[in-house]
Structure formats: C-alpha cells, structure tokens
Enzyme design. Structure first.
Site, PDB file in Angstrom:
ATOM      1  N   ARG A   1       0.884  -1.179   0.000  1.00 32.94           N
ATOM      2  CA  ARG A   1       0.000   0.000   0.000  1.00 32.94           C
ATOM      3  C   ARG A   1       0.915   1.222   0.000  1.00 32.94           C
ATOM      4  O   ARG A   1       1.663   1.424   0.962  1.00 32.94           O
ATOM      5  CB  ARG A   1      -0.909  -0.018   1.231  1.00 32.94           C
TER       6      ARG A   1
ATOM      7  N   HIS B   1      -7.227   0.825  -6.464  1.00 33.00           N
ATOM      8  CA  HIS B   1      -7.459  -0.049  -5.301  1.00 33.00           C
ATOM      9  C   HIS B   1      -8.102  -1.338  -5.841  1.00 33.00           C
ATOM     10  O   HIS B   1      -9.283  -1.602  -5.629  1.00 33.00           O
ATOM     11  CB  HIS B   1      -8.369   0.665  -4.301  1.00 33.00           C
TER      12      HIS B   1
ATOM     13  N   GLN C   1     -10.024  -3.838  -3.596  1.00 34.01           N
ATOM     14  CA  GLN C   1     -11.346  -3.331  -3.244  1.00 34.01           C
ATOM     15  C   GLN C   1     -12.326  -3.562  -4.398  1.00 34.01           C
ATOM     16  O   GLN C   1     -13.441  -4.037  -4.197  1.00 34.01           O
ATOM     17  CB  GLN C   1     -11.245  -1.835  -2.913  1.00 34.01           C
TER      18      GLN C   1
ATOM     19  N   ASP D   1     -17.309   7.081  -1.576  1.00 31.51           N
ATOM     20  CA  ASP D   1     -16.068   6.910  -0.813  1.00 31.51           C
ATOM     21  C   ASP D   1     -15.789   8.242  -0.118  1.00 31.51           C
ATOM     22  O   ASP D   1     -16.440   9.258  -0.413  1.00 31.51           O
ATOM     23  CB  ASP D   1     -14.928   6.530  -1.787  1.00 31.51           C
TER      24      ASP D   1
ATOM     25  N   CYS E   1     -16.364   1.619   0.379  1.00 25.22           N
ATOM     26  CA  CYS E   1     -15.200   0.769   0.669  1.00 25.22           C
ATOM     27  C   CYS E   1     -14.796   0.841   2.140  1.00 25.22           C
ATOM     28  O   CYS E   1     -14.116  -0.046   2.631  1.00 25.22           O
ATOM     29  CB  CYS E   1     -14.032   1.184  -0.216  1.00 25.22           C
TER      30      CYS E   1
ATOM     31  N   ARG F   1     -13.448  -8.682   0.952  1.00 23.44           N
ATOM     32  CA  ARG F   1     -12.049  -8.334   0.698  1.00 23.44           C
ATOM     33  C   ARG F   1     -11.177  -9.580   0.844  1.00 23.44           C
ATOM     34  O   ARG F   1     -10.329  -9.855   0.010  1.00 23.44           O
ATOM     35  CB  ARG F   1     -11.581  -7.246   1.690  1.00 23.44           C
TER      36      ARG F   1
END
Ligand code: CP
Ligand code: NVA
Length: 302
Positions: free
Chosen positions: A100, A127, A130, A221, A260, A288
């Site tokens: 990340r 992402h 996700q 988001d 998310c 996930r």
C-alpha cells in the site's frame, strides 16, 4: 497473471475467473487450507489500514501461508534504501509482496525490480483488491453483472478508477458523478471507455447529480483520500450536493448502498444510508478477504 497492480491488466475471462474462485474459496475454505503451504508474503504499508491489513493477514493464514507486516508508516519506501533494493531483497525470502503506497510508481518499481508477484493494496491511482471485492459482492446480489446499473457519486479517486475498469471489463453500466475539478483521471476515463465499448458496457460521467437515473446500487467513498491535504470545510462546501442520502436512494430506485470504508457518516453519506437496510458495507469488507485469497491462490498456489 504475474501481479495484481490494476484491474485494467485483467482480461474479462481472468476477472470472471477470479470472482468465481473467490466464491469457491468462500464456500469451501477447507479445500484451500494448504493452498499457500510454505509460502511467505511480505506486506509493506506506507498508509494506515484496517480492512486490507487484517483481511490479508487472516486470509493468508487461512490458506496455510505466513505473512510478515513491515510498517512503513514512518516514511515513504525508498528513504532508507531504494525501492528497487527493497524489491530485490524481499524477493530473496518471500513469495509475494503486498504493498500500500502513496505513489503508484512505487508499486510498479516493486514489480519491476522484484522477482515475485506484487499485489497492489491501494495506491494513489488504484485499489484493485477493493474493486474485486465490490464486484464479488454485487455478483452475490445480481445474477448477471453485465445488467447491473452501478453509480459512483463523490470524489473521483483510486477506488473510482478500479470500479471503472472493473465495470468496463465486465460489460456493466457505471455512472460516475463527481464535482467539477474532482473527476477521475483523464487517461483512466479514456481507457475505461474503450474497455466498456469493447465489452458492451456503459460508462457515463457527469458533474450533475440529476444525471443519475434508475440505479441498482450507489457507491461512494471518502471525499478526502489518504495523502490528500484538502481542507474538509472547503471540500464540504463543494461536495454538499453529492452526499448520498435516503432521498437520493429513493429518487434513483437504488436498493443497495456501497462504500469501501472507512466511512464518514454525515459527510459523503448520511448515517441512515450507511447503516441502512440496503447497505452492503460489511459484505464488501468480508469479501475483501475472499477476493484477495483468490488473487493469492492464482498467483502463488503450486
Ligand atoms: N477499504 C479499505 O481498504 O480499508 P482500509 O483502508 O482499512 O484497509
Ligand atoms: N480513497 C480512499 C480509500 C480508502 C480505502 C483513500 O485512498 O484514502
């Protein structure tokens, strides 16, 4: 498939196979208990995380593998030693790298200079883990993903980009509504539109919330992503009309709400919607792990 850097790198069949495998692992976990036997995964995180870190750690454990978390939150990768040395050294011991990072280029460098698969656990651009979990979640609620009408409302960001590629590759319909100046990246728009045309999908973009027509699900988001130094007061003034409310859900006929997480109740969506009956947030969070385990099994299992 050598890495998972972005959903855009997946063909339609690879994406569908990953979603199918995720469902298979989710329903038959015992059969995958040794899938990563003897494999070690290093996780490098430059930014905070709850879901990604925990779901990778526990997911790898459930597949019989071992994971090592290296905390990089005190400084970007590449400060003490070059990212290329990180990648080549970790490749001596580990079987995969989950990263990340702030800059997507850091993930690309890890992939370029390492010799093991790299999985993007969120960068400024994408992402993908996700996105996979989100389409897995939608596939559990809709038989045919190509018929789903999904809308994304809010800041055009890394999550939006992955949803755009995923929807386009799956031939689904995605409407993206963002305030002026907060649209998704231009190149991503062009590429996702080309993929949507190829696969019979539809990608609409607008800054007018009234362009939202009949929808199955509305996704939002945070309005300020990690690494974005915008002032909340300025953003709230600009993004106010884009808040996902019960009225918006009703007007559009959307039965499902997606996010998310982490969610800021009363900012990008009201608490009533986030915690409402049609909220899929915990399904997305649970998925996930299953989606990532499908990626790990695809990249690493013997
Ligand atoms: N959705 C998500 O990636 O959550 P975390 O930032 O907690 O990992
Ligand atoms: N767009 C958000 C997603 C968090 C999971 C961010 O990058 O901070």
């Amino acid at each position: 498939m050598n890495h998972l850097l972005s959903i855009k790198d997946l063909s339609q069949s690879q994406l569908i196979e990953l979603l199918q495998l995720a469902k298979e692992i989710k329903s038959n976990p015992k059969q995958y208990r040794n899938a990563l036997d003897g494999k070690s995964v290093v996780m490098l995180f430059e930014k905070p995380s709850l879901r990604t870190r925990v779901s990778f750690d526990i997911g790898i454990n459930k597949l019989g593998g071992h994971c090592l978390y290296l905390d990089q939150q005190n400084g970007a990768l590449g400060k003490r030693e070059p990212v290329s040395d990180f990648a080549s050294n970790i490749s001596c011991w580990a079987d995969a790298i989950v990263a990340r990072t702030f800059a997507h280029s850091t993930i690309e460098q890890l992939a370029e200079h390492g010799t093991v698969p790299v999985i993007n656990a969120l960068s400024d651009m994408y992402h993908p883990c996700q996105g996979l979990a989100d389409f897995l979640t939608l596939s559990e609620h809709f038989e045919d993903l190509s018929k789903v009408k999904l809308a994304y409302v809010g800041d055009g960001n890394n999550v939006t980009h992955s949803l755009m590629y995923g929807a386009a590759i799956l031939g689904a319909s995605l409407t993206v509504i963002c305030p002026q100046g907060h649209f998704p990246d231009g190149q991503v728009v062009v590429e996702a539109q080309a993929l949507a045309a190829k696969h019979g999908g539809e990608l609409l973009l607008s800054s007018d919330i009234n362009d939202l027509k009949q929808q199955d699900a509305i996704y939002t988001d945070t309005w300020i992503s990690m690494g974005d130094n915008a002032e909340l007061a300025d953003i709230k003034a600009k993004f106010g009309p884009y808040q996902v409310t019960s009225e918006l859900m009703q007007q559009t006929g959307a039965n499902y709400f997606m996010h998310c997480l982490p969610a800021y109740r009363g900012v990008e969506a009201t608490a009533e919607v986030v915690d409402g009956e049609g909220s899929l947030i915990l399904h997305q969070a649970e998925n996930r792990m299953h989606a990532q385990n499908a990626v790990l099994v695809t990249l690493l299992a013997d």
